[in-house]
Design an enzyme around this catalytic site. Structure first.
Site, PDB file in Angstrom:
ATOM      1  N   LYS A 112       0.813  -1.215   0.000  1.00 30.29           N
ATOM      2  CA  LYS A 112       0.000   0.000   0.000  1.00 30.29           C
ATOM      3  C   LYS A 112       0.848   1.266   0.000  1.00 30.29           C
ATOM      4  O   LYS A 112       0.370   2.331  -0.373  1.00 30.29           O
ATOM      5  CB  LYS A 112      -0.968  -0.031   1.165  1.00 30.29           C
ATOM      6  CG  LYS A 112      -1.922  -1.211   0.993  1.00 30.29           C
ATOM      7  CD  LYS A 112      -3.085  -1.200   1.919  1.00 30.29           C
ATOM      8  CE  LYS A 112      -4.072  -2.289   1.560  1.00 30.29           C
ATOM      9  NZ  LYS A 112      -3.507  -3.652   1.705  1.00 30.29           N
TER      10      LYS A 112
HETATM   11  C1  LIG Z   1      -4.221  -4.691   1.238  1.00 30.40           C
HETATM   12  C2  LIG Z   1      -3.465  -5.925   1.082  1.00 30.40           C
HETATM   13  C3  LIG Z   1      -3.894  -6.954   0.232  1.00 30.40           C
HETATM   14  C4  LIG Z   1      -5.193  -6.855  -0.545  1.00 30.40           C
HETATM   15  O1  LIG Z   1      -5.151  -5.897  -1.565  1.00 30.40           O
HETATM   16  P1  LIG Z   1      -6.503  -5.327  -2.175  1.00 30.40           P
HETATM   17  O2  LIG Z   1      -6.105  -4.221  -3.052  1.00 30.40           O
HETATM   18  O3  LIG Z   1      -7.327  -4.856  -1.003  1.00 30.40           O
HETATM   19  O4  LIG Z   1      -7.161  -6.457  -2.889  1.00 30.40           O
HETATM   20  C5  LIG Z   1      -3.098  -8.072   0.099  1.00 30.40           C
HETATM   21  N1  LIG Z   1      -1.959  -8.206   0.812  1.00 30.40           N
HETATM   22  C6  LIG Z   1      -1.525  -7.257   1.646  1.00 30.40           C
HETATM   23  C7  LIG Z   1      -0.268  -7.487   2.404  1.00 30.40           C
HETATM   24  C8  LIG Z   1      -2.243  -6.092   1.805  1.00 30.40           C
HETATM   25  O5  LIG Z   1      -1.799  -5.145   2.638  1.00 30.40           O
END
Ligand SMILES: *Cc1c(COP(=O)(O)O)cnc(C)c1O
Length: 494
Positions: A112
């Site tokens: 993120k």
């Molecule tokens: C947020 C996240 C996901 C999921 O991603 P999305 O965009 O919500 O589908 C998967 N793995 C990790 C480590 C995350 O932080």
């Protein structure tokens, strides 16, 4: 480029407005009126460019109301020095067919960061461009990683405040520690008694409660979102699909124009949606492999065309994917329905009222053509972590392991040998306890000691942002009922 609401195409705004507001006033999500095109010639031109140049190119296709200087400012601020690798999304080769794109070299060690390091600059620029004089209050519901990444991105950014809600018993100890020790003068962090879906629903309710919003508008505040429903989160994620593809072309393993697969550990459907956007822009994609854990609502949806959240919610070893309402799916549905906004409004209404909707045959066929959905449980995830280390000397985190496991099932079921990039969404250190379990180590120590063990025994380095986490001051310890999130907002802003 204009942006419409998925639930009403008559709503039409610039990208700056879409980013500033987060969610459309009718509760729909902002989507581009059309997909900008990237040709093979464009791809060839990008081949020798670095990540920053590639990001500028892709972003400028969508943010047509931003000047080149504004985009340059946002991109260089975000990607020049905040990541511990020169390329924020480096690709590692595991086998002749299998690559890993590591998206976790940023300040919070999860994917993120790639979007949330740039969002505050996109937001600041959007505020300025739209002549906004209110303080923008970012409300975030997090399943663990978004919260910390948003806090790091927005801390002390002028003209903004940020309020984060996380499920008090639904995040890892390291994730919690990262958030409750957050520094900065404009940050607020709350646990809630409930799960991630409750937190997300609570935040959406605040956005759509006109009376509540008006009250704070009068006091000089406006609410916005840093969740992946904000278009400013989505577009930076499109970049690494292009960039990782180009890096594999550059390595000589595929030719420009050859198709590849992406396997994506999926929760809120933001990451994999960015892959879908990239494909619609012209990136050569064969299959998008949507990987879930035991909360396998998306697997069922892809296989049956029925989305049904009336099911048990499980806490798993991949908590950032413990989600039953994948918000960004709405953007995919909108495209699959040929932008039929009435239909999307109806489906979302059914989801809200009955927790369930069924898509028509045509939409379902389109999904099945492009997507493969699969899931593995925690036991299997542990096995995958162990095997991946044994076979490739590579230690994946629990989320990445889910994608690897589902990819292996995909191979077994289809025999497809198209080269595949696994999107790796977190550093193994963020989930050391379960990663160590997968590696066959007993893990009965406090969380910080586990980081040291993982580093010592597997010759890895603890990422800098996690070093000394155990010595930081805890600044936030309030927990609210899931129905009282508005009080938390009121108390923070008064
Ligand atoms: C947020 C996240 C996901 C999921 O991603 P999305 O965009 O919500 O589908 C998967 N793995 C990790 C480590 C995350 O932080």
């Amino acid at each position: 480029m204009k942006f419409n609401s998925t639930r009403n195409r008559e709503i039409e705004v610039t990208s700056a407005f879409a980013i500033k507001n987060g969610l459309a006033s009718d509760g729909g999500l902002y989507v581009p009126e059309e997909f900008p095109k990237v040709s093979l010639n464009d791809l060839e031109m990008l081949l020798d460019k670095d990540y920053i140049q590639r990001a500028k190119f892709i972003l400028s296709k969508y943010l047509t109301d931003f000047t080149a200087d504004e985009i340059e400012y946002c991109v260089t601020k975000a990607y020049t020095s905040k990541f511990d690798s020169e390329n924020p999304a480096p690709v590692v080769k595991l086998t002749d067919n299998q690559y890993v794109c590591e998206l976790w070299h940023g300040p919070t060690c999860a994917f993120k960061d790639i979007a949330l390091q740039i969002l505050p600059y996109l937001m600041k620029t959007s505020i300025k461009k739209t002549g906004e004089d209110k303080t923008v209050v970012i409300l975030v519901a997090t399943s663990g990683d978004t919260g910390k990444a948003a806090l790091e991105g927005f801390k002390d950014v002028e003209g903004t405040k940020i309020i984060v809600f996380f499920p008090n018993n639904g995040v890892s100890d390291i994730q919690k520690l990262q958030m409750v020790t957050q520094e900065g003068n404009n940050v607020y962090v709350f646990g809630i008694k409930g799960n991630f879906d409750n937190a997300q629903t609570g935040v959406k309710e605040i956005f759509t409660d006109k009376e509540f919003c008006d009250k704070f508008n009068e006091k000089g505040y406006m609410f916005s979102s840093a969740n992946s429903i904000n278009f400013g989160r989505l577009v930076p994620q499109v970049v690494y699909y292009f960039s990782s593809y180009l890096d594999v072309v550059k390595s000589g393993d595929i030719k420009l124009g050859d198709k590849i697969n992406f396997a994506v550990p999926t929760g809120n459907f933001g990451n994999i949606l960015a892959a879908y956007y990239a494909m619609n822009m012209g990136l050569p994609v064969n299959k998008l492999i949507c990987a879930s854990n035991r909360n396998n609502i998306l697997t069922d949806f892809i296989n049956t065309g029925i989305y049904d959240k009336n099911r048990e919610f499980y806490q798993t070893a991949s908590p950032s994917m413990d989600i039953l309402i994948s918000s960004n799916l709405e953007r995919l549905l909108y495209e699959l329905a040929d932008k039929d906004d009435k239909l999307i409004a109806e489906l979302m209404n059914e989801l809200k009222n009955k927790g369930r909707y069924v898509i028509n045959k045509e939409m379902h066929n389109r999904i099945k053509d492009l997507f493969y959905g699969g899931f593995i449980d925690d036991d299997k995830t542990m096995t995958v972590i162990g095997n991946t280390y044994k076979e490739h000397q590579y230690v994946p985190d629990t989320h990445t392991a889910v994608a690897i496991g589902v990819y292996e099932d995909y191979i077994k079921n289809t025999g497809d040998n198209t080269k595949t990039i696994i999107m790796s969404t977190a550093s193994p250190f963020k989930f050391s306890k379960d990663v160590l379990k997968g590696l066959g180590k007993t893990a009965d120590f406090d969380d910080y000691r586990l980081l040291e063990i993982l580093a010592e025994e597997f010759s890895l380095n603890i990422p800098k942002p996690l070093l000394n986490l155990n010595k930081k001051e805890i600044r936030f310890n309030e927990v609210y009922d899931k129905n009282n999130m508005k009080d938390a907002v009121t108390n923070s802003l008064n």
